[in-house]
Motif scaffolding. Structure first.
Motif, short mmCIF file in Angstrom:
data_model
loop_
_atom_site.label_atom_id
_atom_site.label_comp_id
_atom_site.label_asym_id
_atom_site.label_seq_id
_atom_site.Cartn_x
_atom_site.Cartn_y
_atom_site.Cartn_z
N ARG A 109 67.65 13.13 57.95
CA ARG A 109 67.10 13.23 56.65
C ARG A 109 67.63 11.74 56.02
N SER A 110 69.18 11.29 56.45
CA SER A 110 69.82 10.64 55.48
C SER A 110 70.06 9.24 56.05
N VAL A 111 69.89 8.12 55.24
CA VAL A 111 71.67 7.39 56.24
C VAL A 111 71.78 6.01 54.91
N GLU A 112 73.59 5.61 55.28
CA GLU A 112 73.75 4.87 54.38
C GLU A 112 74.02 3.00 54.65
N PHE A 113 73.38 2.88 54.22
CA PHE A 113 73.55 1.10 53.92
C PHE A 113 74.97 0.89 54.33
N ALA B 54 65.11 3.71 51.00
CA ALA B 54 65.60 4.65 51.87
C ALA B 54 64.43 5.27 52.99
N SER B 55 63.90 6.26 51.95
CA SER B 55 62.65 6.79 52.40
C SER B 55 62.68 6.58 53.90
N LEU B 56 61.95 5.05 53.78
CA LEU B 56 61.19 4.33 54.34
C LEU B 56 62.16 4.25 56.06
N THR B 57 63.29 3.52 55.71
CA THR B 57 64.30 3.23 57.03
C THR B 57 64.06 4.77 57.80
N VAL B 58 64.65 5.85 57.37
CA VAL B 58 65.25 7.15 57.88
C VAL B 58 63.40 7.73 58.75
N ASN B 59 62.01 7.05 58.15
CA ASN B 59 60.72 6.90 58.79
C ASN B 59 60.83 6.71 60.05
N PHE B 60 61.11 5.41 60.19
CA PHE B 60 61.49 4.25 60.99
C PHE B 60 62.11 4.82 61.91
N LEU B 61 63.72 5.16 61.71
CA LEU B 61 63.96 5.27 62.69
C LEU B 61 63.71 6.68 63.27
N ASN B 62 63.53 7.61 62.24
CA ASN B 62 62.84 9.47 63.52
C ASN B 62 62.18 8.75 64.32
N ALA B 63 60.90 7.59 63.58
CA ALA B 63 59.82 7.64 64.68
C ALA B 63 60.63 6.09 66.20
N VAL B 64 60.99 5.76 65.95
CA VAL B 64 61.93 5.07 67.45
C VAL B 64 62.49 6.02 68.28
N LEU B 65 63.71 6.63 67.13
CA LEU B 65 64.80 7.22 68.44
C LEU B 65 64.70 8.91 68.60
N ALA B 66 63.05 9.27 68.02
CA ALA B 66 62.33 10.30 68.53
C ALA B 66 63.58 11.68 68.85
N ASP B 67 65.05 11.65 67.78
CA ASP B 67 65.84 12.85 68.89
C ASP B 67 65.41 14.25 68.49
N ASP C 166 73.74 6.86 59.89
CA ASP C 166 72.71 8.08 59.56
C ASP C 166 73.38 9.68 58.81
N ASP C 167 72.82 10.83 58.91
CA ASP C 167 73.49 11.64 58.87
C ASP C 167 74.55 12.38 59.83
N ARG C 168 73.90 12.09 60.56
CA ARG C 168 75.16 13.02 62.38
C ARG C 168 76.23 11.40 62.01
N GLY C 169 76.21 10.52 61.41
CA GLY C 169 77.19 9.41 62.30
C GLY C 169 77.71 8.30 63.08
N ARG C 170 76.30 8.53 63.20
CA ARG C 170 75.64 7.36 64.17
C ARG C 170 75.48 6.00 63.20
N TRP C 171 75.96 4.66 63.95
CA TRP C 171 75.81 3.56 63.86
C TRP C 171 75.26 2.95 64.46
#
Length: 293
Positions: free
Chosen positions: A41-45, A23-36, A68-73
């Motif tokens: 910090r975490s994702v639920e698959f 999951a850490s790979l997914t978190v890293n990828f999402l943070n790279a793309v979304l750049a919020d 993600d940990d903010r509830g975004r889909w």
């Protein structure tokens, strides 16, 4: 020895970015793309990779659905071709993901953002050089933000040209694009040295696991073949379309020379190549007979 597994094959792509154990790979990828400003910090698959499901459905859509940990889909997918109506399809998925949250008695303010990320091995927007395209609700002229509730992000891989070996890659999105483009032909050590992050050691390790595990390799190869067959089918359809286009122009010209109404383009397109060839031959024969007469 090079890894030999292409991460843009959707089987490998989902192994890297859709596995709870990585999951850490997914978190890293999402943070790279979304750049919020809010770091994920975490994702639920919501559809983790299950070998049994995949083996029972060889045509399964291997997208990645998560929260993600903010509830975004979130929906993440890779496309090795440019399917027709891609923008409409992506919009439908994101909208469905948003509307699907609503339950009886729920308020609009309870809805969380719906985000689609599509990695493309083709170029949908050649008019701009940007690799990462970020689509949201904004006013056309003043740039006013209406909402970030629906987002579609495209990563157009072919636009990226890696810098010289002595130039560091620092942009987070470029690091992932480089990995997706280059991992198949490099070793884990080369990738880490080039990208400077242990994240990509883990990502390369997932690809190495596929390469050395017979069943994983078999599933990967089956998906790669399916992907290549689809590309061949699209190439053949394109070639036939081009061939038909050449016939259409010649047929309509011959009809005009014969002084008759030209056939509607749609009607001609509905005919097979063999039928168009026969029609052209008949028109040429009639034109010759007229000239001789």
């Amino acid at each position: 020895m090079a890894i030999g597994i292409d991460p843009t094959v959707d089987f490998a792509f989902k192994r890297v970015l859709g596995s709870p154990e990585h999951a850490s790979l997914t978190v890293n990828f999402l943070n790279a793309v979304l750049a919020d400003e809010h770091v994920i910090r975490s994702v639920e698959f919501l559809n983790p990779f299950l070998d049994k499901d995949f083996e029972e459905d060889k045509l399964a859509i291997l997208d990645i659905r998560a929260r993600d940990d903010r509830g975004r889909w979130l929906n993440v997918e890779i496309q090795t071709t440019l399917p027709g109506k891609l923008p409409e399809r992506l919009t439908y998925y994101v909208a469905s993901q948003y509307v699907g949250q609503m339950r009886e008695g729920q308020r609009y303010g309870d809805l969380c953002d719906s985000i689609g990320i599509c990695v493309l091995e083709g170029i949908r927007f050649p008019q701009v050089p940007d690799i990462h395209l970020d689509f949201r609700f904004r006013s056309r002229d003043a740039g006013l933000k209406l909402s970030d509730s629906l987002q579609i992000h495209l990563l157009e891989l072919p636009k990226y040209a890696a810098p010289a070996d002595n130039v560091p890659i620092t942009d987070p999105v470029e690091k992932w694009v480089y990995f997706l483009q280059s991992a198949e032909h490099q070793t884990r050590e080369q990738l880490v040295a080039r990208l400077g992050e242990e994240t990509f050691s883990e990502a390369a390790g997932v690809l190495e696991m596929i390469a050395r595990t017979p069943r994983e390799r078999e599933l990967y190869e089956a998906r790669l073949k399916l992907q290549r067959d689809e590309q061949s089918r699209l190439d053949a359809a394109l070639a036939q379309g081009l061939e038909k286009g050449q016939y259409l122009g010649r047929i309509q010209l011959l009809e005009s020379l014969l002084g008759q109404d030209t056939s509607p383009t749609d009607a001609l397109k509905a005919r097979s190549v063999d039928e168009l060839q026969a029609l052209e031959a008949d028109l040429q024969r009639r034109l010759r007979e007229r000239d001789l007469g």
